[in-house]
Enzyme design. Structure first.
Site, PDB file in Angstrom:
ATOM      1  N   TYR A 158      -4.983  14.231  -0.407  1.00 44.84           N
ATOM      2  CA  TYR A 158      -5.514  13.613  -1.659  1.00 44.84           C
ATOM      3  C   TYR A 158      -4.914  12.021  -1.939  1.00 44.84           C
ATOM      4  O   TYR A 158      -5.655  11.451  -2.450  1.00 44.84           O
ATOM      5  CB  TYR A 158      -5.346  14.541  -2.531  1.00 44.84           C
ATOM      6  CG  TYR A 158      -5.777  16.046  -2.683  1.00 44.84           C
ATOM      7  CD1 TYR A 158      -7.110  16.222  -2.183  1.00 44.84           C
ATOM      8  CD2 TYR A 158      -5.155  16.999  -2.979  1.00 44.84           C
ATOM      9  CE1 TYR A 158      -7.830  17.416  -2.198  1.00 44.84           C
ATOM     10  CE2 TYR A 158      -5.730  18.425  -2.860  1.00 44.84           C
ATOM     11  CZ  TYR A 158      -7.139  18.702  -2.478  1.00 44.84           C
ATOM     12  OH  TYR A 158      -7.523  19.709  -2.307  1.00 44.84           O
TER      13      TYR A 158
HETATM   14  C1  COA Z   1      -5.912  20.683   2.766  1.00 43.18           C
HETATM   15  C2  COA Z   1      -7.072  20.864   3.848  1.00 43.18           C
HETATM   16  C3  COA Z   1      -8.474  21.270   3.398  1.00 43.18           C
HETATM   17  C4  COA Z   1      -7.173  19.814   5.004  1.00 43.18           C
HETATM   18  O1  COA Z   1      -8.028  20.000   5.850  1.00 43.18           O
HETATM   19  P1  COA Z   1      -7.896  19.081   7.249  1.00 43.18           P
HETATM   20  O2  COA Z   1      -9.259  19.679   8.073  1.00 43.18           O
HETATM   21  O3  COA Z   1      -6.831  19.625   8.026  1.00 43.18           O
HETATM   22  O4  COA Z   1      -7.746  17.839   6.976  1.00 43.18           O
HETATM   23  P2  COA Z   1      -7.757  16.662   7.634  1.00 43.18           P
HETATM   24  O5  COA Z   1      -7.822  16.862   9.302  1.00 43.18           O
HETATM   25  O6  COA Z   1      -8.869  15.328   7.093  1.00 43.18           O
HETATM   26  O7  COA Z   1      -6.409  15.905   7.544  1.00 43.18           O
HETATM   27  C5  COA Z   1      -5.138  16.879   7.877  1.00 43.18           C
HETATM   28  C6  COA Z   1      -4.464  15.686   8.865  1.00 43.18           C
HETATM   29  O8  COA Z   1      -4.911  15.709  10.036  1.00 43.18           O
HETATM   30  C7  COA Z   1      -5.118  14.362  10.534  1.00 43.18           C
HETATM   31  N1  COA Z   1      -6.242  13.916  11.115  1.00 43.18           N
HETATM   32  C8  COA Z   1      -7.441  13.701  10.671  1.00 43.18           C
HETATM   33  N2  COA Z   1      -8.180  13.485  11.894  1.00 43.18           N
HETATM   34  C9  COA Z   1      -7.533  13.677  12.878  1.00 43.18           C
HETATM   35  C10 COA Z   1      -7.959  13.653  14.226  1.00 43.18           C
HETATM   36  N3  COA Z   1      -9.212  13.391  14.513  1.00 43.18           N
HETATM   37  N4  COA Z   1      -7.019  13.719  15.140  1.00 43.18           N
HETATM   38  C11 COA Z   1      -5.867  14.200  14.576  1.00 43.18           C
HETATM   39  N5  COA Z   1      -5.362  14.142  13.413  1.00 43.18           N
HETATM   40  C12 COA Z   1      -6.257  14.256  12.688  1.00 43.18           C
HETATM   41  C13 COA Z   1      -4.746  13.635   9.248  1.00 43.18           C
HETATM   42  O9  COA Z   1      -4.220  12.231   9.326  1.00 43.18           O
HETATM   43  C14 COA Z   1      -3.943  14.500   8.521  1.00 43.18           C
HETATM   44  O10 COA Z   1      -2.711  14.466   8.723  1.00 43.18           O
HETATM   45  P3  COA Z   1      -1.464  14.835   7.798  1.00 43.18           P
HETATM   46  O11 COA Z   1      -1.760  16.177   7.263  1.00 43.18           O
HETATM   47  O12 COA Z   1      -0.218  14.244   8.495  1.00 43.18           O
HETATM   48  O13 COA Z   1      -1.776  13.677   6.649  1.00 43.18           O
HETATM   49  C15 COA Z   1      -6.604  22.191   5.048  1.00 43.18           C
HETATM   50  O14 COA Z   1      -5.258  21.876   5.605  1.00 43.18           O
HETATM   51  C16 COA Z   1      -6.448  23.495   4.108  1.00 43.18           C
HETATM   52  O15 COA Z   1      -7.608  24.373   4.103  1.00 43.18           O
HETATM   53  N6  COA Z   1      -5.484  23.873   3.674  1.00 43.18           N
HETATM   54  C17 COA Z   1      -5.036  25.092   3.036  1.00 43.18           C
HETATM   55  C18 COA Z   1      -5.897  25.304   2.025  1.00 43.18           C
HETATM   56  C19 COA Z   1      -5.487  24.394   0.853  1.00 43.18           C
HETATM   57  O16 COA Z   1      -4.527  23.960   0.751  1.00 43.18           O
HETATM   58  N7  COA Z   1      -6.827  23.950   0.085  1.00 43.18           N
HETATM   59  C20 COA Z   1      -6.522  22.927  -0.853  1.00 43.18           C
HETATM   60  C21 COA Z   1      -6.271  23.657  -2.183  1.00 43.18           C
HETATM   61  S1  COA Z   1      -6.068  22.580  -3.398  1.00 43.18           S
END
Ligand code: COA
Length: 191
Positions: A158
């Site tokens: 976020y």
């Molecule tokens: C929050 C959530 C939706 C994020 O989803 P995600 O797919 O992991 O998100 P992204 O991949 O876009 O970003 C996550 C990380 O991956 C990294 N990333 C993105 N693309 C990437 C890639 N191609 N290669 C390596 N890393 C990558 C991002 O920089 C980010 O790093 P950070 O966490 O250190 O900032 C997920 O973690 C989740 O479901 N969490 C549990 C439920 C939750 O909390 N939901 C929100 C409730 S309010």
């Protein structure tokens, strides 16, 4: 239905009928991603079904291109007076900053209600792509969401996407956990 690749997952917009037909798969993903007990899915089902009927409801899903399983889900709708979350947030913003600030944030906004990526698919950009695709189709001027306080992946996502604090350490009625309410202006670039 146009599919947009997100590394391994394909992103698609889901109609309410499409989500209804895979509701328990989506709720299973939500429960796993949030680490909630299994019974939570049954508890939340009526709420998700009711949300689908709200004005401006919009949902984007990530699908595994090999087995078509859901790897991510994201939805929200237009916030409006009378909705439980709207009234809770309005009360908090009014207490903190007064009714005119509450009006500014809440006059025309989209509530991001759910965003979840299956744990084995996290960290590949799916969360960010889901959020951008969902929000790029939203006509409202702002987006608001609530998330538990703490150092989580959701928080860094976020922040990276430009969400700012609206409320911090806020207690919603009936939930002992402190939450943040975050918001940002729209539009947002699709990717
Ligand atoms: C929050 C959530 C939706 C994020 O989803 P995600 O797919 O992991 O998100 P992204 O991949 O876009 O970003 C996550 C990380 O991956 C990294 N990333 C993105 N693309 C990437 C890639 N191609 N290669 C390596 N890393 C990558 C991002 O920089 C980010 O790093 P950070 O966490 O250190 O900032 C997920 O973690 C989740 O479901 N969490 C549990 C439920 C939750 O909390 N939901 C929100 C409730 S309010």
């Amino acid at each position: 239905m146009t599919a947009v690749p997100s590394h391994r997952s394909q992103l698609v917009e889901l109609s309410a009928d499409a989500l209804r037909s895979r509701l328990y798969e989506a709720l299973g993903l939500y429960v796993t991603a949030m680490g909630y007990p299994k019974g939570t899915a049954e508890q939340r089902a009526p709420m998700w079904l009711a949300h689908m009927l709200r004005e401006g409801w919009r949902c984007v899903a990530a699908l595994d291109p090999v087995d078509d399983q859901l790897t991510g889900i994201c939805y929200g709708y237009q916030g409006a007076p009378g909705q439980w979350w709207h009234e809770q947030v309005r009360r908090g913003v009014t207490e903190l900053a007064g009714p005119s600030v509450a009006d500014e944030w809440m006059r025309d906004y989209f509530e991001l209600t759910e965003l979840h990526v299956r744990p084995d698919s996290q960290g590949r950009g799916t969360g960010e792509h889901l959020l951008r695709m969902l929000l790029s189709g939203v006509p409202n001027g702002r987006v608001l969401l609530s998330t538990p306080e703490g150092k989580t992946r959701a928080w860094s996502l976020y922040r990276r996407m430009g969400f700012v604090d609206v409320l911090r350490n806020y207690r919603f009625a009936g939930d002992p956990r402190p939450f943040a309410v975050l918001g940002r202006f729209l539009p947002i670039t699709p990717s």
